[in-house]
Design a protein around this motif. Sequence first.
Motif, PDB file in Angstrom:
ATOM      1  N   ALA A 124     -31.274  59.318  -9.767  1.00  0.00           N
ATOM      2  CA  ALA A 124     -30.896  58.586 -10.974  1.00  0.00           C
ATOM      3  C   ALA A 124     -29.395  58.334 -11.015  1.00  0.00           C
ATOM      4  O   ALA A 124     -28.942  57.244 -11.392  1.00  0.00           O
ATOM      5  CB  ALA A 124     -31.345  59.367 -12.206  1.00  0.00           C
ATOM      6  N   ALA A 125     -28.602  59.356 -10.625  1.00  0.00           N
ATOM      7  CA  ALA A 125     -27.146  59.190 -10.615  1.00  0.00           C
ATOM      8  C   ALA A 125     -26.718  58.113  -9.627  1.00  0.00           C
ATOM      9  O   ALA A 125     -25.827  57.298  -9.917  1.00  0.00           O
ATOM     10  CB  ALA A 125     -26.482  60.522 -10.278  1.00  0.00           C
ATOM     11  N   VAL A 126     -27.342  58.083  -8.459  1.00  0.00           N
ATOM     12  CA  VAL A 126     -27.010  57.061  -7.462  1.00  0.00           C
ATOM     13  C   VAL A 126     -27.350  55.669  -7.980  1.00  0.00           C
ATOM     14  O   VAL A 126     -26.583  54.720  -7.816  1.00  0.00           O
ATOM     15  CB  VAL A 126     -27.752  57.352  -6.140  1.00  0.00           C
ATOM     16  CG1 VAL A 126     -27.552  56.208  -5.157  1.00  0.00           C
ATOM     17  CG2 VAL A 126     -27.251  58.650  -5.527  1.00  0.00           C
ATOM     18  N   PHE A 127     -28.499  55.539  -8.623  1.00  0.00           N
ATOM     19  CA  PHE A 127     -28.906  54.246  -9.174  1.00  0.00           C
ATOM     20  C   PHE A 127     -27.947  53.796 -10.275  1.00  0.00           C
ATOM     21  O   PHE A 127     -27.618  52.606 -10.386  1.00  0.00           O
ATOM     22  CB  PHE A 127     -30.333  54.335  -9.706  1.00  0.00           C
ATOM     23  CG  PHE A 127     -30.935  53.018 -10.095  1.00  0.00           C
ATOM     24  CD1 PHE A 127     -30.551  51.841  -9.477  1.00  0.00           C
ATOM     25  CD2 PHE A 127     -31.887  52.954 -11.100  1.00  0.00           C
ATOM     26  CE1 PHE A 127     -31.106  50.629  -9.834  1.00  0.00           C
ATOM     27  CE2 PHE A 127     -32.453  51.743 -11.464  1.00  0.00           C
ATOM     28  CZ  PHE A 127     -32.057  50.580 -10.827  1.00  0.00           C
ATOM     29  N   ILE A 128     -27.490  54.725 -11.113  1.00  0.00           N
ATOM     30  CA  ILE A 128     -26.520  54.388 -12.162  1.00  0.00           C
ATOM     31  C   ILE A 128     -25.241  53.823 -11.552  1.00  0.00           C
ATOM     32  O   ILE A 128     -24.653  52.869 -12.070  1.00  0.00           O
ATOM     33  CB  ILE A 128     -26.207  55.628 -13.022  1.00  0.00           C
ATOM     34  CG1 ILE A 128     -27.411  55.992 -13.897  1.00  0.00           C
ATOM     35  CG2 ILE A 128     -24.984  55.392 -13.901  1.00  0.00           C
ATOM     36  CD1 ILE A 128     -27.219  57.263 -14.682  1.00  0.00           C
ATOM     37  N   LEU A 129     -24.807  54.412 -10.425  1.00  0.00           N
ATOM     38  CA  LEU A 129     -23.534  54.021  -9.822  1.00  0.00           C
ATOM     39  C   LEU A 129     -23.644  52.755  -8.982  1.00  0.00           C
ATOM     40  O   LEU A 129     -22.799  51.865  -9.078  1.00  0.00           O
ATOM     41  CB  LEU A 129     -23.000  55.173  -8.959  1.00  0.00           C
ATOM     42  CG  LEU A 129     -22.700  56.484  -9.688  1.00  0.00           C
ATOM     43  CD1 LEU A 129     -22.257  57.550  -8.707  1.00  0.00           C
ATOM     44  CD2 LEU A 129     -21.651  56.279 -10.766  1.00  0.00           C
ATOM     45  N   ALA A 130     -24.671  52.680  -8.140  1.00  0.00           N
ATOM     46  CA  ALA A 130     -24.767  51.568  -7.196  1.00  0.00           C
ATOM     47  C   ALA A 130     -25.466  50.347  -7.781  1.00  0.00           C
ATOM     48  O   ALA A 130     -25.129  49.210  -7.419  1.00  0.00           O
ATOM     49  CB  ALA A 130     -25.502  52.021  -5.931  1.00  0.00           C
ATOM     50  N   GLY A 131     -26.436  50.557  -8.667  1.00  0.00           N
ATOM     51  CA  GLY A 131     -27.238  49.453  -9.181  1.00  0.00           C
ATOM     52  C   GLY A 131     -26.452  48.308  -9.791  1.00  0.00           C
ATOM     53  O   GLY A 131     -26.722  47.134  -9.482  1.00  0.00           O
ATOM     54  N   PRO A 132     -25.451  48.585 -10.647  1.00  0.00           N
ATOM     55  CA  PRO A 132     -24.719  47.473 -11.267  1.00  0.00           C
ATOM     56  C   PRO A 132     -23.799  46.711 -10.322  1.00  0.00           C
ATOM     57  O   PRO A 132     -23.269  45.664 -10.704  1.00  0.00           O
ATOM     58  CB  PRO A 132     -23.892  48.178 -12.361  1.00  0.00           C
ATOM     59  CG  PRO A 132     -24.549  49.485 -12.573  1.00  0.00           C
ATOM     60  CD  PRO A 132     -25.105  49.879 -11.247  1.00  0.00           C
ATOM     61  N   ILE A 133     -23.557  47.234  -9.103  1.00  0.00           N
ATOM     62  CA  ILE A 133     -22.627  46.584  -8.176  1.00  0.00           C
ATOM     63  C   ILE A 133     -23.354  46.017  -6.969  1.00  0.00           C
ATOM     64  O   ILE A 133     -23.149  44.867  -6.588  1.00  0.00           O
ATOM     65  CB  ILE A 133     -21.526  47.565  -7.714  1.00  0.00           C
ATOM     66  CG1 ILE A 133     -20.772  48.128  -8.914  1.00  0.00           C
ATOM     67  CG2 ILE A 133     -20.556  46.876  -6.762  1.00  0.00           C
ATOM     68  CD1 ILE A 133     -19.732  49.158  -8.565  1.00  0.00           C
ATOM     69  N   VAL A 134     -24.200  46.830  -6.349  1.00  0.00           N
ATOM     70  CA  VAL A 134     -24.867  46.432  -5.108  1.00  0.00           C
ATOM     71  C   VAL A 134     -26.114  45.618  -5.462  1.00  0.00           C
ATOM     72  O   VAL A 134     -27.248  46.082  -5.335  1.00  0.00           O
ATOM     73  CB  VAL A 134     -25.218  47.661  -4.252  1.00  0.00           C
ATOM     74  CG1 VAL A 134     -25.771  47.237  -2.895  1.00  0.00           C
ATOM     75  CG2 VAL A 134     -23.997  48.546  -4.057  1.00  0.00           C
ATOM     76  N   ASN A 135     -25.901  44.413  -5.927  1.00  0.00           N
ATOM     77  CA  ASN A 135     -27.010  43.507  -6.216  1.00  0.00           C
ATOM     78  C   ASN A 135     -26.551  42.072  -5.997  1.00  0.00           C
ATOM     79  O   ASN A 135     -25.353  41.785  -5.977  1.00  0.00           O
ATOM     80  CB  ASN A 135     -27.552  43.733  -7.635  1.00  0.00           C
ATOM     81  CG  ASN A 135     -26.600  43.310  -8.723  1.00  0.00           C
ATOM     82  OD1 ASN A 135     -26.333  42.135  -8.900  1.00  0.00           O
ATOM     83  ND2 ASN A 135     -26.074  44.278  -9.459  1.00  0.00           N
ATOM     84  N   PRO A 136     -27.484  41.161  -5.775  1.00  0.00           N
ATOM     85  CA  PRO A 136     -27.108  39.787  -5.383  1.00  0.00           C
ATOM     86  C   PRO A 136     -26.312  39.026  -6.428  1.00  0.00           C
ATOM     87  O   PRO A 136     -25.478  38.187  -6.086  1.00  0.00           O
ATOM     88  CB  PRO A 136     -28.466  39.112  -5.114  1.00  0.00           C
ATOM     89  CG  PRO A 136     -29.484  39.963  -5.784  1.00  0.00           C
ATOM     90  CD  PRO A 136     -28.946  41.357  -5.758  1.00  0.00           C
TER      91      PRO A 136
END
Length: 363
Positions: A124-136
Amino acid sequence: MNQMNPSRWLPFLLPAALVAACLIVIVPPLLASVSMDFNYIHLFKTSFIGILLEALPFVLIGALLSSLVHHYISEDTLSKWIPKNPAVGILFACTLGFIFPVCECGMIPLIRKLIQKGMPVYIAAVFILAGPIVNPVVYGATYMAFRLHPEMVYARMGLAFLVAAVIGWMIYATWNSSPLKTKSLSDPSIQHHHNHRTHRQDHQHTHMHDHTHHAHPHKHETGHSEQRGKMTSIFIHAADEVFDMGKYLIMGCLITAAIQTFIPRESLVAVGGGPVSSYIFMMGFAFLLSLCSTSDAFVASAFTHTFSGGSLLAFLVFGPMLDLKNILMLLSVFRVKFVLYFAFLICTVVFIGSVVVGKLYLS
């Protein structure tokens, strides 16, 4: 009729003469400076509108995609896809943003539900950090903002991926208990309530099934009505997200335009040229602005010729991971101890990573 006595006006003559003298001395320079003020206002207005118009389309796209994810992807489906192996799970969470491009504004409520349904804390912590940036969507926005400096786009994606993975491993190694303020579904009392609600829903479904033969003539109309209702709900949810994110975007554009217009360039160059002060300033700037990850690149690109590439990278990676609105949302969901630990890890790893990448790749 009483005649006017001139002596009555004598006490006011001296103050009037002083005011007239002051106006004669002050007004001409003031009128000369008004044109300068109008120039500043014009420059401020032009800068603000330019930044806002560049960022707004990506905010609209991000809000629409977030709304589609909210309505069509259930938390149960997402939980079934989570790998059991920690290393694979962290890599999976880092790339999850490509599948579900959810803005950080809607990330915390989604993560809370996923943790309650059994998602491990480190994933969950990884998704919080990477999700808003690593996306198209964010990739496209960053590329448009730094189209003359494409290396910044790859540096942002790579460093966000690396920071999220490192912090995920640290949380996996050091944090075992649930960070949520509320109890999870594994708690017996909540599980009993969940089972009771499921049993009630099953009973209602059976009751509705018994009467389906009465609803056949209206099935076609009901399907169209439900589809229209879902589409309406999608656009309403997207509009709510746009208005929610829009106030932060407008505030950020206003502050950025004011800094560019009214703060002397020499002062910004002095701060931006410092080996440490530039990173601290841009990270603090990102924290206070609380911009959406689909629009912060356009704000950062306005400082391309003033700040170093590494400090701009720190702004682009730190802001979506930790800002003023995010930390308030985190405190509303997670325990204070976990939020402080999480914030410390983000500050430390982003600072070190941006310095290293800035020296090796962006210098």
